[in-house]
Structure formats: structure tokens, C-alpha cells
Design a protein around this motif. Structure first.
Motif, mmCIF file in Angstrom:
data_model
loop_
_atom_site.group_PDB
_atom_site.id
_atom_site.type_symbol
_atom_site.label_atom_id
_atom_site.label_comp_id
_atom_site.label_asym_id
_atom_site.label_seq_id
_atom_site.Cartn_x
_atom_site.Cartn_y
_atom_site.Cartn_z
ATOM 1 N N GLU A 251 0.838 -1.202 0.000
ATOM 2 C CA GLU A 251 0.000 0.000 0.000
ATOM 3 C C GLU A 251 0.875 1.255 0.000
ATOM 4 O O GLU A 251 0.568 2.259 -0.645
ATOM 5 N N TYR A 252 2.008 1.175 0.731
ATOM 6 C CA TYR A 252 2.954 2.294 0.792
ATOM 7 C C TYR A 252 3.393 2.684 -0.627
ATOM 8 O O TYR A 252 3.435 3.862 -0.978
ATOM 9 N N THR A 253 3.723 1.668 -1.452
ATOM 10 C CA THR A 253 4.165 1.941 -2.827
ATOM 11 C C THR A 253 3.024 2.563 -3.634
ATOM 12 O O THR A 253 3.229 3.516 -4.397
ATOM 13 N N ARG A 254 1.810 2.024 -3.451
ATOM 14 C CA ARG A 254 0.639 2.586 -4.157
ATOM 15 C C ARG A 254 0.481 4.062 -3.805
ATOM 16 O O ARG A 254 0.260 4.900 -4.676
ATOM 17 N N ASN A 255 0.616 4.391 -2.509
ATOM 18 C CA ASN A 255 0.487 5.787 -2.072
ATOM 19 C C ASN A 255 1.581 6.654 -2.681
ATOM 20 O O ASN A 255 1.329 7.793 -3.081
ATOM 21 N N LEU A 256 2.783 6.080 -2.757
ATOM 22 C CA LEU A 256 3.918 6.803 -3.337
ATOM 23 C C LEU A 256 3.631 7.131 -4.809
ATOM 24 O O LEU A 256 3.881 8.243 -5.277
ATOM 25 N N ILE A 257 3.063 6.164 -5.509
ATOM 26 C CA ILE A 257 2.752 6.358 -6.937
ATOM 27 C C ILE A 257 1.647 7.396 -7.076
ATOM 28 O O ILE A 257 1.741 8.327 -7.876
ATOM 29 N N GLU A 258 0.614 7.247 -6.242
ATOM 30 C CA GLU A 258 -0.509 8.198 -6.321
ATOM 31 C C GLU A 258 -0.062 9.619 -6.008
ATOM 32 O O GLU A 258 -0.546 10.577 -6.596
ATOM 33 N N SER A 259 0.891 9.749 -5.090
ATOM 34 C CA SER A 259 1.319 11.091 -4.683
ATOM 35 C C SER A 259 2.042 11.837 -5.807
ATOM 36 O O SER A 259 2.142 13.064 -5.764
ATOM 37 N N VAL A 260 2.546 11.112 -6.802
ATOM 38 C CA VAL A 260 3.233 11.827 -7.897
ATOM 39 C C VAL A 260 2.377 11.908 -9.162
ATOM 40 O O VAL A 260 2.785 12.502 -10.144
ATOM 41 N N LEU A 261 1.197 11.294 -9.124
ATOM 42 C CA LEU A 261 0.335 11.338 -10.324
ATOM 43 C C LEU A 261 -0.443 12.655 -10.379
ATOM 44 O O LEU A 261 -0.719 13.269 -9.383
#
Ligand SMILES: Nc1ncnc2c1ncn2[C@@H]1O[C@H](COP(=O)(O)OP(=O)(O)OP(=O)(O)O)[C@@H](O)[C@H]1O
Length: 261
Positions: A251-261
Motif C-alpha cells: 500500500e505504501y508503494t501505491r500511495n507513493l505512486i498516487e502522490s506523484v500522479l
């Protein structure tokens, strides 16, 4: 010759501030193959730069090992143990591994010209006169700058030009490994793209291996073969850029990806 260029084994770095101590890097292990580009991503403070400083010997490890296998090194085992290396061995290692940082102007001496800075390691190798000038000019050209930049001071060039000069300096001794710590983060998008194109060209032309620390997952996807995701000093996920970006397990990685989209 081993296929592995660098091996990090269970790296740990404990910092102490006053009475408190904490592990900025913990149990970090990875391998970098020759010619590969490894991306390191993670939120701010997750330990990326500390890993870079451990693998370059700029910081001593609290625990763990960093083994570097430059192909052209004359050591008997072909391996330099960075985590145990003294000044002499580190100097030997720096002929084959170099770092490029976020703020290029700060890594040049403001009182010396860029040409002076780029030529420093060559002068230390005993290269001088016309040969030195030709090599510096060639390095500038390789990095998309004209020889005229050799006589400029760091404050007389733009951020992007200074970063090119920093890459030229890092390439002076034809290293096998370049460690880029947020090397494009301070640059605007157009210049960032030019620097990335330069790094891609260098990988193709010189077979350079790269450890690429970056906040921008789009750049990581474009440039890296494998990616490590860091959280609070630990690796939480490893995979190809496609695996990490399109099917992250954490989930941490998903959040990281979402934060830069
Ligand atoms: N010399 C030091 N002494 C004490 N703490 C430090 C030191 N260097 C780094 N830290 C701490 O270690 C942690 C990891 O820092 P590091 O710079 O490696 O993170 P990072 O992932 O590179 O962050 P950023 O993306 O913001 O550059 C942070 O909490 C930082 O404050």
C-alpha cells in the motif's frame, strides 16, 4: 569476471542525536549487475541518500558490507570492500565509482573554473598540458557543452549546465558506476529531460551502470531496470519499474505512486 558490480549486504546505519538513536537504514541488501540501472525510491527521509553515502564509503556502516567489483581493478580478488576500506582503497574505488548530487553548484569550488574542477582527477593521475585540455574539452562535449565552458566559474552557468559539468567531472576517469542522488530534482522539466537523455546516451555508449535515486517515478520507469522501494530505512518492495508502478504489492508503494500522479 563476476556479473555483479556491487553488492550491499544487510546495511545498517544508526544515527545518534542527543540521547536518541535510530536506524536510518536497516537490513538493506541488494545487488547491481554490470550495465544495469537500479532505481531507489521512497518518501522523504526513508534513507535513500544514506544508502548512497554508505555504498560510496562517505559514511561508515554500523553493520553490513558493501562489496564493489570493478572489472578493471588490479586487486587480487577483484573486489573492494567499501565498508572496510581505508583512504587508499577508497581512492582506488573512486576511480571506478562516482557520485552526482542534487545541487551541482555546491559540489564545485566557486573560486575555480569548471575546467579546473573537471580536470582535477585527471591531474591527480599525472595528466597535464595539451592532453589534459583535450580530455576536459572532450568530456564537456560528451555532456553537451562547448569547450568554452571550461573557463567559466560555477556562478556563470545555469543549473542545467552546471549539472552537465558535474556529470563531465564524474566521467573523467571513465567510471563503471555512477550514483545519481536526486541529480535532476533541482532542474526544470526541460533541462531534466536533457540530463536524462545524456545519462541514457552514456549508458548506451559507455555501458555505465547507474544507481538512480529519484522522487520522480516517471523518470525511474524510463531509465531503470530494477527498482527498490524504501520506507523508514528498510526495503519494502523490489521489482522491475513495470511491476512496481503497475502492480505494486505494498500500500505504501501505491500511495507513493498516487502522490506523484
Ligand atoms: N548525519 C545525520 N545525523 C542524524 N540523522 C541523519 C543524518 N543524515 C540523515 N539523517 C536522518 O536519517 C533519515 C534518512 O535520511 P536520508 O537523507 O537518507 O533520507 P532520504 O530518503 O534521502 O530523504 P530525501 O528524499 O528527503 O532526500 C532522516 O530521518 C534524516 O533526518
Amino acid at each position: 569476471m563476476t556479473e555483479i558490480l556491487l553488492k550491499a549486504e544487510k546495511l545498517k546505519k544508526v544515527f545518534t542525536a542527543g540521547k536518541k538513536s535510530f536506524a536510518a537504514v536497516d537490513e538493506v541488501s541488494f545487488e547491481l549487475k554490470r550495465g544495469q540501472c537500479l532505481g531507489i525510491v521512497g518518501e522523504s527521509g526513508s534513507g535513500k541518500s544514506t544508502v548512497a553515502r554508505l555504498i560510496t564509503g562517505l559514511l561508515p556502516c554500523t553493520e553490513g558490507k558493501v562489496l564493489f567489483y570493478p572489472s578493471s581493478e588490479g586487486t587480487e580478488s577483484g573486489c573492494i570492500d567499501i565498508s572496510q576500506a581505508g583512504i587508499r582503497q577508497l581512492k582506488q574505488a573512486y576511480r571506478h565509482m562516482q557520485m552526482v548530487f542534487q545541487m551541482p553548484a555546491e559540489s564545485f569550488d566557486p573560486r575555480r573554473t569548471l575546467g579546473d574542477g573537471i580536470g582535477e582527477s585527471l591531474r591527480n593521475m599525472g595528466i597535464k598540458g595539451t592532453e589534459l585540455k583535450t580530455k576536459v574539452d572532450n568530456l564537456l562535449e560528451l555532456c553537451g557543452l562547448t569547450p568554452e565552458f571550461a573557463s567559466r566559474y560555477p556562478h556563470q552557468v545555469s543549473g542545467g549546465q552546471c549539472q552537465r559539468a558535474a556529470i563531465a567531472r564524474a566521467l573523467a576517469l571513465d567510471p563503471e558506476l555512477l550514483i545519481c542522488d536526486e541529480a535532476t530534482s533541482a532542474l526544470d522539466v526541460t533541462v531534466q529531460k536533457q540530463i536524462m537523455e545524456l545519462l541514457i546516451k552514456l549508458r548506451q555508449k559507455n555501458g555505465l551502470s547507474v544507481i538512480f535515486i529519484c522522487h520522480d517515478l516517471a523518470l525511474v520507469q524510463m531509465f531503470c531496470d530494477r527498482v527498490i522501494v524504501m520506507k523508514q530505512g528498510k526495503i519494502v518492495e523490489t521489482g522491475t519499474p513495470e511491476e512496481i508502478i503497475w502492480s505494486p504489492r505494498e500500500e505504501y508503494t501505491r500511495n507513493l505512486i498516487e502522490s506523484v500522479l
